[in-house]
Design an enzyme around this catalytic site. Structure first.
Site, PDB file in Angstrom:
ATOM      1  N   LYS A  47      49.188  36.207  84.461  1.00 33.92           N
ATOM      2  CA  LYS A  47      49.913  36.261  83.193  1.00 33.92           C
ATOM      3  C   LYS A  47      50.463  37.657  82.941  1.00 33.92           C
ATOM      4  O   LYS A  47      50.068  38.617  83.618  1.00 33.92           O
ATOM      5  CB  LYS A  47      48.969  35.853  82.063  1.00 33.92           C
ATOM      6  CG  LYS A  47      47.775  36.778  81.897  1.00 33.92           C
ATOM      7  CD  LYS A  47      46.740  36.224  80.924  1.00 33.92           C
ATOM      8  CE  LYS A  47      45.613  37.252  80.760  1.00 33.92           C
ATOM      9  NZ  LYS A  47      44.602  36.823  79.810  1.00 33.92           N
ATOM     10  N   TYR A 270      55.551  67.795  69.351  1.00 33.00           N
ATOM     11  CA  TYR A 270      55.609  67.325  67.965  1.00 33.00           C
ATOM     12  C   TYR A 270      54.355  67.724  67.199  1.00 33.00           C
ATOM     13  O   TYR A 270      53.240  67.639  67.717  1.00 33.00           O
ATOM     14  CB  TYR A 270      55.732  65.807  67.924  1.00 33.00           C
ATOM     15  CG  TYR A 270      57.130  65.304  68.158  1.00 33.00           C
ATOM     16  CD1 TYR A 270      58.149  65.553  67.236  1.00 33.00           C
ATOM     17  CD2 TYR A 270      57.444  64.580  69.290  1.00 33.00           C
ATOM     18  CE1 TYR A 270      59.436  65.084  67.453  1.00 33.00           C
ATOM     19  CE2 TYR A 270      58.730  64.102  69.514  1.00 33.00           C
ATOM     20  CZ  TYR A 270      59.723  64.358  68.579  1.00 33.00           C
ATOM     21  OH  TYR A 270      60.992  63.888  68.793  1.00 33.00           O
TER      22      TYR A 270
END
Lengths: 381, 381
Positions: A47, A270
């Site tokens: 999956k 940041y």
């Protein structure tokens, strides 16, 4: 400055290079088969695009290694796999609903049925098509996620109408704590699953399946007829408390865009969360959280150059990370050079730990912007 | 049980439905333009597949709203955008290296040049092509990520050879702390950028650009000639300490696969981290961390049904989450029904906070397995 000749196959400015060793996938499949022994068939869970590694190359490799039963989450994933492997038995964990009955039947997918409504939907469709349709039953045994309760199973056994329309392939359940072998819930789920199989025994089910990757490394009593490994096939340690019995499959490297020597003590990235001293060398790499390199790796991830640890410093940006390369010679960290982010000295489980998560999430998050390379190809058939 | 008629356009078993309001994107672009005033042009950052929202519909919407300058991270992203918008000015933040010079020129991309090696590579290529090639210079002003130092800028100005081969479009830098207006680094970076522009002034650059989304909401001194918003266009609050001036763009809904009433006090999900009382109702949704619904949302995320909060309980699985729907009537949470995960009452910034991250990362992680729907389409041209 650029040393592109060191990067095989680099094109169009990808910031990261993902190498997937298909021979290692095949070897891991064989390792699991040995552990299971001849009485238990080994399937594979592919999956989520084979946990992010690429459905087509991975599924083909597993087929060549002898795998015949495959599990996906969504109908759509099952359809894609059907076109790759026309002869495989393909199970869909999410089952079926009124929107997907026709596609499920047309592509010969086997839905995992987890509640009475799904059973009714699938049986009704089978009757309208005047055929019997295959299904795998899912039993709830303690995870409270998907599956029939004991009472629902009892009702089902007594409901000849719906059962008669289906060709039941077997019954499965899922272990919640198999990666912690001492967790009491394992034995409880085993008991509950045995009890469910006893209730379902009048149906004459062909196969019982309980073990995921971690379950394969529990007592053989957890194995039953069919195992469903996923993570271990890609090198994730199925029993994190011990050494990893699986071979490494994934390598992730990032490209240095720029290296800078700090001339004034200052901040990186940041929020100015990391201070660097004068003389430190910072390399900026073209990978960020938009590539699945989680922002939670800010100021915590390890990278490696030539086996030497160089830490990620500052916040992870969307497309960039900064690493302190002061520990390696300047000539080993120049624009165009590669840095190892997932590698033999820093496997996926280690990166996951630095991110506060598990290897499964790291793999499924691996982005689409990486340049991908596949090594080997299973048994070479 | 299934009520598929309530789900417009549901096909093939997708577990999640992502709705992107393009009219809201266009409205946000106009809001930012109003804030900037007529002296500053408003570009748009559409890297990482427009922050996960889909490059084609988003870029077209912004073009129709009047945007003419677009920024991406990678050469490959620029090439994709060139085919969508033949007339746009397209800037590539990662710049150019020896592998990407030809593609960059062929598709008329404008590389952002951040270090002397890049400038030399691009200028050398321009000379071999006997043409002048466009570029935007990036200055390092305090983030220590990408950009020329002051000394490198001084050398550049004195190096007539390389500069003569290029058609310099302007200079940019990037603010590290613009989402915290009181942070002292903002003023420091503004000073450094002005100083850099003074050094570069002999080059007669056309445009200066400093402000990202958050920078647009700082003092107009930060605006210069060209702003580069990204996040605010998609509804992320550019100044998290205050009310959000942007309109919501993204809605995420998950489909209930199964609902269960707990008959014995028991645990939910992997690791048995959440206990549920008898009588509680648990709904299992077909979305998991493989869809970008971070595992860090385990036992913390909020979902909503009809505006009523229903919490995510237990660990987030790869393809599934479990929510406690005891707070809503049983008939409001049945298999096939939808649950709101990002919605007006629970915007992307709130989900990000629950995950311990920022809205940017939530958006870029939004998975490929969702069924996507786009509302509106900019100015309708």
């Amino acid at each position: 400055m650029s040393r592109s000749s060191a990067v095989p196959g680099r094109v169009r400015g990808a910031g990261g290079f993902l190498t997937i060793d298909l021979d290692a996938v095949a070897a891991n499949y064989r390792t699991l088969g040995t552990r299971l022994g001849p009485a238990c068939e080994c399937g594979a869970v592919v999956k989520a695009d084979a946990y992010g590694l690429g459905l087509a190359p991975v599924a083909r490799t597993l087929w060549d290694a002898g795998c015949r039963r495959f599990f996906v989450a969504l109908t759509e994933e099952g359809i894609a796999l059907r076109f790759l492997l026309p002869e495989a038995r393909i199970y869909v964990f999410d089952g079926v609903d009124q929107d997907t009955t026709a596609d499920t039947a047309a592509h010969r997918l086997i839905p995992v049925l987890s509640h009475p409504g799904q059973i009714e939907t699938w049986a009704t469709y089978a009757r309208t098509q005047r055929t019997r349709l295959p299904a795998l039953l899912q039993m709830e045994t303690g995870m409270n996620r998907l599956g029939l309760s004991t009472g629902e199973a009892e009702t089902l056994v007594s409901d000849a109408a719906d059962i008669g329309a289906l060709e039941l392939d077997g019954a499965m359940s899922h272990l919640a704590c198999a990666d912690e072998p001492e967790h009491p819930q394992n034995a409880q789920q085993l008991d509950n699953f045995r009890n469910a199989l006893a209730i379902l025994s009048p149906l004459g089910l062909a196969a019982a399946s309980l073990a995921n990757s971690s379950g394969i490394f529990l007592d053989p009593a957890f194995h039953f007829d069919l195992a469903r490994p996923g993570a271990a096939l890609w090198g994730i340690n199925p029993q994190p408390a011990g050494p990893n019995p699986m071979g490494q499959v994934v390598k992730l490297q990032g490209k240095i865009l720029q290296t800078r020597t700090i001339d004034t003590p200052s901040a990186v990235g940041y929020g100015a969360t990391h201070r660097v001293r004068r003389g430190a060398r910072i390399a900026t790499i073209g990978i960020g959280y938009a590539d699945g390199f989680f922002r939670s790796l800010s100021n915590s991830a390890s990278a490696f150059i030539g086996g030497i640890r160089v830490p990620v410093v500052g916040r992870v940006s969307m497309d960039l990370i900064t690493i302190d390369v002061s520990a390696v010679p300047a000539e080993a960290a120049q624009a165009g050079d590669l840095v190892d982010l997932i590698s033999p000295e820093h496997p996926v489980d280690d990166l996951a730990r630095e991110a506060g998560t598990i290897g499964y999430e790291v793999l499924t998050a691996l982005g689409r912007r990486f340049e991908r390379r596949y090594l080997g190809g299973g048994t070479g058939s």
